[in-house]
Motif scaffolding. Structure first.
Motif, PDB file in Angstrom:
ATOM      1  N   GLU A 195       0.828  -1.205   0.000  1.00 47.25           N
ATOM      2  CA  GLU A 195       0.000   0.000   0.000  1.00 47.25           C
ATOM      3  C   GLU A 195       0.869   1.265   0.000  1.00 47.25           C
ATOM      4  N   CYS A 243       3.914   1.499  -1.178  1.00 45.91           N
ATOM      5  CA  CYS A 243       4.519   1.608  -2.511  1.00 45.91           C
ATOM      6  C   CYS A 243       3.500   2.123  -3.538  1.00 45.91           C
ATOM      7  N   ARG A 244       2.244   1.836  -3.301  1.00 45.62           N
ATOM      8  CA  ARG A 244       1.183   2.338  -4.178  1.00 45.62           C
ATOM      9  C   ARG A 244       1.032   3.854  -4.037  1.00 45.62           C
ATOM     10  N   HIS A 245       1.006   4.342  -2.807  1.00 44.86           N
ATOM     11  CA  HIS A 245       0.732   5.763  -2.564  1.00 44.86           C
ATOM     12  C   HIS A 245       1.988   6.637  -2.646  1.00 44.86           C
ATOM     13  N   PRO A 300       4.992   6.131  -4.923  1.00 44.19           N
ATOM     14  CA  PRO A 300       5.550   5.250  -5.954  1.00 44.19           C
ATOM     15  C   PRO A 300       7.062   5.060  -5.854  1.00 44.19           C
ATOM     16  N   TYR A 349      -0.678  -6.111  -7.047  1.00 47.95           N
ATOM     17  CA  TYR A 349      -0.345  -4.685  -6.914  1.00 47.95           C
ATOM     18  C   TYR A 349       0.502  -4.206  -8.084  1.00 47.95           C
ATOM     19  N   TYR A 407      -1.181  -1.253 -10.122  1.00 49.72           N
ATOM     20  CA  TYR A 407      -0.588   0.060  -9.856  1.00 49.72           C
ATOM     21  C   TYR A 407       0.789   0.239 -10.482  1.00 49.72           C
ATOM     22  N   ILE A 449       3.659  -1.268 -10.134  1.00 48.77           N
ATOM     23  CA  ILE A 449       4.802  -1.270  -9.204  1.00 48.77           C
ATOM     24  C   ILE A 449       5.799  -2.330  -9.669  1.00 48.77           C
TER      25      ILE A 449
END
Length: 343
Positions: free
Chosen positions: A121, A123-125, A127, A175, A179, A181
């Motif tokens: 999460e 790493c999602r928000h 980047p 993920y 997203y 990543i």
């Protein structure tokens, strides 16, 4: 794989930095001039003093920053990412151990599932250029086809620990797909060496010897069908990790996500490994060493053999672990005798 993204201006976050692999990777990166943010909860799963000794070595570097915290604490993880904005994340924090998971399942769910979710999460928000995370050879379960290849079927884990690591691979792929990543999962094969984990067999055998106690070998005394393990020396692991940091995956099959075995590609019979450890300790002490051995049935969750195919790793970064068990165990034995001041 893409071009080299690693440079000394990068902020690198290593979770589990006071752990065995996290420490060696962090030290290697610091020696090369990189800035490393380390995170660890310093739990008491094994000797906290040993973890602190590793951490003390890292804190000698001005380019090292330590955050004491648990990846299962979402607020701490988010605050860390918000403040330091890491470019590359290496998640080595996890509850390790196959047998421990049988009696202590809660900590595996908390650290390996919730904790890893928090990292994903974050790493999602915030980047990142590359996420590397620890999986395990245990995901292969009781597969009989050897060597184990990354494309092999891994849907029948035989321990909760293995289940959490397989889950990590699935979560990371999702993920990665959703997203974008770039993520790399590493299936580690029985890592050993100086300053290693006391819960590992070679370390425990050595402790037992100096305590005057017998060692337990879980192969039922069957030397013809002895357990095989792909023992991988820690320096080889650190080299492979450092090279992979530079090479995030390109999108393939809808996600920039890859899995690699990182093992020695030369499995040894457990009894051969024990013999090599006896010789290494004999050399370190200047006298003969022989363990008093008790043979018992294989334990639930254990697997009869681990054997890594490292072809994919070699194709990606041109690296294959090469340290022999004789050389690796001698370095461990020399360290152990010196560190614990035994005779």
């Amino acid at each position: 794989m893409s071009k080299n993204i690693l440079n000394t201006n990068n902020n690198l976050l290593v979770t589990g930095t006071a752990g065995f692999i996290g420490y060696y990777l962090s030290k290697k990166l610091l020696d090369q001039g990189y800035t490393v943010i380390g995170m660890d909860n310093l739990n008491d799963y094994y000797d906290v003093y040993l973890k602190q000794t590793r951490l003390d070595q890292l804190q000698l570097y001005d380019s090292f920053t330590f955050i004491k915290g648990d990846i299962s604490d979402k607020m701490i993880v988010n605050e860390l990412f918000a403040e330091y904005k890491p470019d590359i994340v290496v998640n080595m924090a996890a509850q390790a151990g196959v047998r421990y998971s049988i009696d202590n399942p809660d900590v595996y769910i908390q650290s390996n599932l919730i904790g890893f979710y928090n990292i994903l999460e974050a790493c999602r928000h915030y980047p990142v250029e590359h996420l590397i995370y620890a999986s395990s050879s245990s995901v292969y379960g009781a597969n009989k086809k050897v060597p184990f290849e990354e494309k092999d079927f891994v849907d029948n884990p035989v321990s909760l620990y293995a289940s959490t690591k397989k889950s990590n691979e699935l979560m990371a792929h999702t993920y990665s797909h959703l997203y974008n990543i770039p993520a790399t999962g590493l299936r580690f094969f029985t890592v050993y060496g100086p300053m290693g984990r006391p819960d590992m067999a070679y370390f425990g055998f050595t402790d037992k010897y100096f305590a005057g106690e017998p060692i337990k070998i879980f192969n039922d005394g069957d030397f013809e069908n002895d357990l095989y393990r792909d023992f991988t020396y820690i320096d080889d692991i650190a080299i492979g990790l450092e090279r992979l940091l530079r090479n995030p995956p390109e999108a393939a099959d809808g996600a920039p996500h890859r899995i690699f075995n990182i093992g020695n590609n030369r499995p040894e019979k457990l009894m051969s490994f024990i013999g090599a450890l006896e010789r290494a300790l004999s050399n370190a002490l200047g006298r003969g060493v022989e363990f008093n051995k008790i043979y018992e049935p294989i334990k639930p969750g254990d697997v009869p053999a681990t054997y890594a195919s490292t072809d994919l790793l070699y194709q990606a970064v041109g690296f294959k672990p090469e340290t022999s068990i004789e050389d690796g165990l001698q370095k461990f034995a020399d360290w152990y005798v010196d560190y614990y001041q035994v005779k």
